[in-house]
Enzyme design. Structure first.
Site, PDB file in Angstrom:
ATOM      1  N   ASN A 128       0.852  -1.192   0.000  1.00  0.00           N
ATOM      2  CA  ASN A 128       0.000   0.000   0.000  1.00  0.00           C
ATOM      3  C   ASN A 128       0.893   1.250   0.000  1.00  0.00           C
ATOM      4  OD1 ASN A 128      -1.403   2.256   1.104  1.00  0.00           O
ATOM      5  ND2 ASN A 128      -3.052   0.901   1.715  1.00  0.00           N
ATOM      6  N   HIS A 166       0.894   6.192   1.954  1.00  0.00           N
ATOM      7  CA  HIS A 166       1.588   7.159   2.806  1.00  0.00           C
ATOM      8  C   HIS A 166       2.796   7.807   2.138  1.00  0.00           C
ATOM      9  CE1 HIS A 166      -1.387   6.648   5.706  1.00  0.00           C
ATOM     10  NE2 HIS A 166      -1.183   5.354   5.820  1.00  0.00           N
ATOM     11  N   HIS A 185      -5.685   3.442  -1.465  1.00  0.00           N
ATOM     12  CA  HIS A 185      -7.005   3.788  -0.934  1.00  0.00           C
ATOM     13  C   HIS A 185      -7.344   5.189  -1.427  1.00  0.00           C
ATOM     14  CE1 HIS A 185      -9.729   4.057   2.918  1.00  0.00           C
ATOM     15  NE2 HIS A 185     -10.370   4.405   1.815  1.00  0.00           N
ATOM     16  N   ARG A 237      -9.492   7.881  -0.922  1.00  0.00           N
ATOM     17  CA  ARG A 237     -10.473   8.332   0.072  1.00  0.00           C
ATOM     18  C   ARG A 237     -11.316   9.452  -0.505  1.00  0.00           C
ATOM     19  NH1 ARG A 237      -9.051   6.500   5.534  1.00  0.00           N
ATOM     20  NH2 ARG A 237     -10.815   7.797   6.134  1.00  0.00           N
ATOM     21  N   ARG A 267      -7.171  12.732   0.930  1.00  0.00           N
ATOM     22  CA  ARG A 267      -6.107  13.243   1.816  1.00  0.00           C
ATOM     23  C   ARG A 267      -4.724  12.751   1.400  1.00  0.00           C
ATOM     24  NH1 ARG A 267      -7.468  10.047   7.381  1.00  0.00           N
ATOM     25  NH2 ARG A 267      -9.487  11.022   7.031  1.00  0.00           N
ATOM     26  N   GLU A 320      -8.657   0.212  -2.728  1.00  0.00           N
ATOM     27  CA  GLU A 320      -9.484   0.250  -1.516  1.00  0.00           C
ATOM     28  C   GLU A 320     -10.402   1.446  -1.624  1.00  0.00           C
ATOM     29  OE1 GLU A 320      -7.068   0.676   1.901  1.00  0.00           O
ATOM     30  OE2 GLU A 320      -6.096  -1.247   1.635  1.00  0.00           O
ATOM     31  N   THR A 350      -8.526   3.664   8.586  1.00  0.00           N
ATOM     32  CA  THR A 350      -9.683   2.773   8.656  1.00  0.00           C
ATOM     33  C   THR A 350      -9.746   2.161  10.060  1.00  0.00           C
ATOM     34  OG1 THR A 350      -9.173   2.259   6.363  1.00  0.00           O
ATOM     35  CG2 THR A 350     -10.831   0.880   7.425  1.00  0.00           C
ATOM     36  N   GLU A 366     -11.125  -9.540   3.161  1.00  0.00           N
ATOM     37  CA  GLU A 366      -9.843  -9.178   3.768  1.00  0.00           C
ATOM     38  C   GLU A 366     -10.101  -9.019   5.258  1.00  0.00           C
ATOM     39  OE1 GLU A 366      -7.336  -6.144   2.006  1.00  0.00           O
ATOM     40  OE2 GLU A 366      -6.569  -5.579   3.973  1.00  0.00           O
ATOM     41  N   HIS A 419      -3.808  -4.573   7.836  1.00  0.00           N
ATOM     42  CA  HIS A 419      -3.983  -3.412   8.706  1.00  0.00           C
ATOM     43  C   HIS A 419      -3.103  -3.546   9.946  1.00  0.00           C
ATOM     44  CE1 HIS A 419      -5.879   0.415   9.065  1.00  0.00           C
ATOM     45  NE2 HIS A 419      -5.899   0.249  10.357  1.00  0.00           N
ATOM     46  N   HIS A 424       1.716   1.206   6.045  1.00  0.00           N
ATOM     47  CA  HIS A 424       2.310   2.187   6.956  1.00  0.00           C
ATOM     48  C   HIS A 424       3.669   1.737   7.477  1.00  0.00           C
ATOM     49  CE1 HIS A 424       2.736   4.522  10.742  1.00  0.00           C
ATOM     50  NE2 HIS A 424       2.311   5.490   9.951  1.00  0.00           N
TER      51      HIS A 424
HETATM   52  N1  PXP Z   1      -5.977  -3.192   4.226  1.00  0.00           N
HETATM   53  C1  PXP Z   1      -6.952  -2.264   4.330  1.00  0.00           C
HETATM   54  C2  PXP Z   1      -8.337  -2.650   3.951  1.00  0.00           C
HETATM   55  C3  PXP Z   1      -6.667  -0.956   4.751  1.00  0.00           C
HETATM   56  O1  PXP Z   1      -7.656  -0.039   4.852  1.00  0.00           O
HETATM   57  C4  PXP Z   1      -5.321  -0.617   5.031  1.00  0.00           C
HETATM   58  C5  PXP Z   1      -4.983   0.787   5.391  1.00  0.00           C
HETATM   59  O2  PXP Z   1      -5.216   1.634   4.300  1.00  0.00           O
HETATM   60  C6  PXP Z   1      -4.345  -1.609   4.889  1.00  0.00           C
HETATM   61  C7  PXP Z   1      -4.695  -2.895   4.516  1.00  0.00           C
HETATM   62  C8  PXP Z   1      -2.888  -1.334   5.169  1.00  0.00           C
HETATM   63  O3  PXP Z   1      -2.764  -1.039   6.526  1.00  0.00           O
HETATM   64  P1  PXP Z   1      -1.372  -0.477   7.081  1.00  0.00           P
HETATM   65  O4  PXP Z   1      -1.120   0.817   6.377  1.00  0.00           O
HETATM   66  O5  PXP Z   1      -1.617  -0.334   8.535  1.00  0.00           O
HETATM   67  O6  PXP Z   1      -0.335  -1.514   6.748  1.00  0.00           O
END
Ligand code: PXP
Length: 241
Positions: A7, A10, A43, A45, A49, A70, A101, A151, A191, A214
């Site tokens: 992901n 960030h 994602h 949003r 952001r 996402e 989330t 998921e 997550h 993250h």
């Molecule tokens: N999966 C989903 C559905 C999420 O909403 C997120 C955060 O955007 C992630 C995975 C990744 O989470 P993290 O950034 O904490 O690794």
């Protein structure tokens, strides 16, 4: 071994902090794929952001991997996703005030909208994954809604403050995965996963994909910060000479 979905949200968070043109999540996506990521996750949003519409379009066009989008089921975002046609959409709950989330979708409360939206994605051959907590009632409803995958939200596991708490949350994830696999659903998880907590989740039989963001962006900053400072000192030295 579960596949890694990276992901890159960030990277865009850092860019948007200055409304700059860098760092570019597209570059991060390319580096992730070169390092073995099987999927790029973003994602989009509603408040934009971090990831912007153009990021999604550029990553879809220029990165040779699956794109997992996402998104909340807001109509504006649904129409955008149908136009972009990612490999997969992961439907998540979204609150404007949240930092990230906060939990899985409530498929029971949201089922009318999901019943309307899911067939529109499937008609365009876009896989549909539903982000849920490892709750048996939610898994059962995911199947009836016609999703391809779920998921599982690993947030509660990641945030557990004690070993006992983490093992209780891990057991819920294991039961959820077994139930979902039994129903013929593909299983993903994500997550809050980090280098130190990912192992036991990766070991759950039946998990096909982990989506992690993250912790990777944070780690990349720390692994690369010294080098960035060295480069800047060099540039200052070159300029002053
Ligand atoms: N999966 C989903 C559905 C999420 O909403 C997120 C955060 O955007 C992630 C995975 C990744 O989470 P993290 O950034 O904490 O690794």
């Amino acid at each position: 071994m579960p596949l890694l979905g990276v992901n890159v949200d960030h990277i865009a968070t850092v860019r948007q902090a200055r409304r700059a043109t860098y760092p570019d999540p597209l570059d991060g996506a390319k580096a992730a794929v070169a390092a073995g990521a099987c999927q790029i996750t973003v994602h989009l949003r509603e408040d934009r952001r971090h990831i912007q519409d153009h990021d999604v379009l550029r990553i879809k066009k220029s990165v040779a991997s699956r794109l997992n989008l996402e998104m909340a089921v807001a109509e504006e975002i649904v129409l955008f996703a149908l136009k972009v046609r990612p490999w997969q959409v992961t439907l998540v709950p979204e609150r404007r005030q949240e930092v990230t989330t906060e939990g899985g979708l409530d498929l029971i409360k949201g089922r009318r909208r999901l019943r309307e939206v899911i067939p529109r994605f499937r008609a365009k051959k876009i896989l549909v994954s539903l982000f849920i907590d490892p709750d048996p009632a939610q898994v059962a409803v995911a199947k009836t809604l016609g999703a391809d995958a779920v998921e599982f939200n690993t947030g509660a596991y990641a945030e557990a403050r004690t070993k006992r708490g983490a093992s209780v949350e891990l057991a819920k994830l294991k039961r959820g995965v077994a139930q979902a696999v039994g129903l013929g659903l593909t299983c993903h998880a994500g997550h809050g996963l980090t280098l130190s907590n990912v192992g036991p989740v990766a070991a759950i039989p039946g998990i096909g994909e982990l989506n992690i963001g993250h912790a990777l962006v944070s780690r990349a900053l720390m692994v690369g910060f010294g080098e960035a400072v060295r480069e800047m000192r060099q540039a200052i030295g070159d300029g002053a000479r």
